[in-house]
Motif scaffolding. Sequence first.
Motif, PDB file in Angstrom:
ATOM      1  N   MET A 213       0.831  -1.205   0.000  1.00  0.00           N
ATOM      2  CA  MET A 213       0.000   0.000   0.000  1.00  0.00           C
ATOM      3  C   MET A 213       0.866   1.256   0.000  1.00  0.00           C
ATOM      4  N   SER A 214       1.956   1.243   0.732  1.00  0.00           N
ATOM      5  CA  SER A 214       2.856   2.399   0.784  1.00  0.00           C
ATOM      6  C   SER A 214       3.452   2.687  -0.591  1.00  0.00           C
ATOM      7  N   PHE A 215       3.886   1.625  -1.264  1.00  0.00           N
ATOM      8  CA  PHE A 215       4.472   1.808  -2.594  1.00  0.00           C
ATOM      9  C   PHE A 215       3.453   2.393  -3.565  1.00  0.00           C
ATOM     10  N   ASN A 216       2.253   1.826  -3.586  1.00  0.00           N
ATOM     11  CA  ASN A 216       1.217   2.314  -4.503  1.00  0.00           C
ATOM     12  C   ASN A 216       0.846   3.758  -4.202  1.00  0.00           C
ATOM     13  N   GLU A 217       0.656   4.062  -2.913  1.00  0.00           N
ATOM     14  CA  GLU A 217       0.244   5.407  -2.528  1.00  0.00           C
ATOM     15  C   GLU A 217       1.303   6.435  -2.905  1.00  0.00           C
ATOM     16  N   GLU A 218       2.567   6.094  -2.669  1.00  0.00           N
ATOM     17  CA  GLU A 218       3.657   7.035  -2.955  1.00  0.00           C
ATOM     18  C   GLU A 218       3.853   7.232  -4.459  1.00  0.00           C
ATOM     19  N   SER A 219       3.748   6.160  -5.216  1.00  0.00           N
ATOM     20  CA  SER A 219       3.934   6.274  -6.664  1.00  0.00           C
ATOM     21  C   SER A 219       2.809   7.072  -7.316  1.00  0.00           C
ATOM     22  N   PHE A 220       1.571   6.907  -6.813  1.00  0.00           N
ATOM     23  CA  PHE A 220       0.452   7.677  -7.365  1.00  0.00           C
ATOM     24  C   PHE A 220       0.580   9.154  -7.003  1.00  0.00           C
ATOM     25  N   GLN A 221       1.092   9.451  -5.805  1.00  0.00           N
ATOM     26  CA  GLN A 221       1.282  10.844  -5.407  1.00  0.00           C
ATOM     27  C   GLN A 221       2.308  11.543  -6.308  1.00  0.00           C
ATOM     28  N   ASN A 222       3.262  10.766  -6.792  1.00  0.00           N
ATOM     29  CA  ASN A 222       4.350  11.352  -7.589  1.00  0.00           C
ATOM     30  C   ASN A 222       4.299  10.892  -9.043  1.00  0.00           C
ATOM     31  N   ILE A 223       3.096  10.631  -9.538  1.00  0.00           N
ATOM     32  CA  ILE A 223       2.975  10.075 -10.889  1.00  0.00           C
ATOM     33  C   ILE A 223       3.493  11.037 -11.950  1.00  0.00           C
ATOM     34  N   GLN A 224       3.383  12.354 -11.688  1.00  0.00           N
ATOM     35  CA  GLN A 224       3.897  13.317 -12.661  1.00  0.00           C
ATOM     36  C   GLN A 224       5.413  13.182 -12.802  1.00  0.00           C
ATOM     37  N   SER A 225       6.099  13.029 -11.681  1.00  0.00           N
ATOM     38  CA  SER A 225       7.552  12.859 -11.726  1.00  0.00           C
ATOM     39  C   SER A 225       7.929  11.530 -12.368  1.00  0.00           C
TER      40      SER A 225
END
Length: 586
Positions: A213-225
């Motif tokens: 869940m941490s990986f998914n949440e963090e990657s979606f937060q930074n999807i632009q980068s």
Amino acid sequence: MEFIKKVIRKIKDGMLQEMFEETKWMYTYAKKYKFQIFFYIILGIMTTVMGLASSVGSKYLIDAVTGQDKGNIALIAIFIVAMGLFSIGINAVTTMISARINIRVNNEIQAEVYDKILVADWISMKEFHSGDLLNRLNGDVNTVASSILSWIPSLITRSVQFVGILAIILYYDPTMAVIALASAPVMLIVSKTLMKKMRDYNKRMRQVSSEVMSFNEESFQNIQSVKAFDLVEFFSNRLRNVQQNYKDVFLDYNKFSVYTSSFMSVVGMFVAYACFGWGVYRLWTGHITFGTMTLFVQLSGQLSSSFKSLVSLVPSAISATTSAGRIMEFFKIKNESKLEEEKVKSIQNNTQGKGLSVELDDVEFSYDATKTVFKNANVVANPGEIVALVGPSGEGKTTMVRLLLGLINAKDGQAIIKDINGVRCKISSATRRFFAYVPQGNTIFSGTIADNMRMVKPDATDAEIVEALKAACAYDFVKKLPDNINSKVGERGGGFSEGQAQRISIARALLRQSPILLLDEATSALDVATEREVLRNIMNMGYARTCIVTTHRPSVLTMCDRVYRIDSGVVCDIGEEEVEQLVRDF
């Protein structure tokens, strides 16, 4: 007595002690719904009794049909059907009751955990990843809430069922009861090992679930980068590595569960065959009737199933207590410090609209013993002034802002606010009400522009919102939107540029009309002309305001009353010549 002392020692030892404390914590919620749970238990016992009565009724029905016993076949059949219908009705009622209690308990625990996270010590909470917080707030809370309702009632009703079946079998054939209980000693022998392994596996499963869940949440937060750096394939591969770790732990746990279940099934199978064989022998020798044989077959299976159900409560208890332990970690964290609350209230009541000063006297702060962020820091900011904090990245500007907001506390020295009457109050989470804050980055929430603005002032009129937007140089683009201030905003300000999002954030802070305004690199996305215009508007709003800005751009330093440089742990007031040099070097 020796046995009891041994059990107590076991409870006080390690894992069992942890589980005991976690169970006590869960009980604090269960006792709030004790009457509903008691009613739920009564209904469960009634269902169990009806099931047993139906089984006994089937014995007499078969004996009546075969002529081995005299009885009213129709009456017995009606009794069996009635028991079945009542059981169905009670099950429907208990399902509705359980749903109501479960959602109430779930919401109550979730709200308390959420509130605790919000008021917990900021540094301590930084140890938790946001994905892990979400997993605990949702997954673990749901597990605990479900168990609070189901575990104790299930323990009681299944125990009643087990005792009831055993009593009926004992009444008709004591030897059959002994055979049916043959699996009990086996389970008691292996229970200690099973419990320890189950708890270890549960902890590992919760941990890897949080990692996913941490990986998914963090990657979606930074999807632009992720897209901007062409890292789609990289993150896709990382996801598969995280999934592989989850898969390895899950399959390991599954293998353990299958082996355990298979072992118990084999034991249960031999017990069932032994019961069946004994029943056949008793029927063959004429000691029992066909109806009694049918009853034995039903009850022996139910007794084994009932005992297995009781044993199955152990994994669910371990799962619940493991989740409870993960939630309890939050409640062990100390809350933010609130200092001199009476003084804070006095300042709030007596100096509204008259401004507040900020003073740091020989303040020292360090996150750990290895590095001091700043030492002997002296800063003064008064109403009507713009005070700037400058310096290289990572040297303490944002830390200074956190200190002013009461997110962290000075290790030494004093950080205070002072009103026009000279009343001084230590800065803590209690003084946060006097601050309006615009942080670095995008802090816009999904909803409408008006929704975002009214977060800080729920009763704000449309005119007040427009005025704040104008002061932040944001209304020029907002008024061109189809629904003006009621236009929709995407997550993290989706649909707006960084500069536009920054100006809306500044407008939101201005709408609050707090005596102290903190701008932490809050104008970094604005052009120089707009940045200077925004600052002029802020100081000309007719409200006594102290403005503190952190910046890497010296273009606005000439507008500041004082400039403090933070570098290598030293905070110093720099003069006009140094300010002018910074502007020239920029």
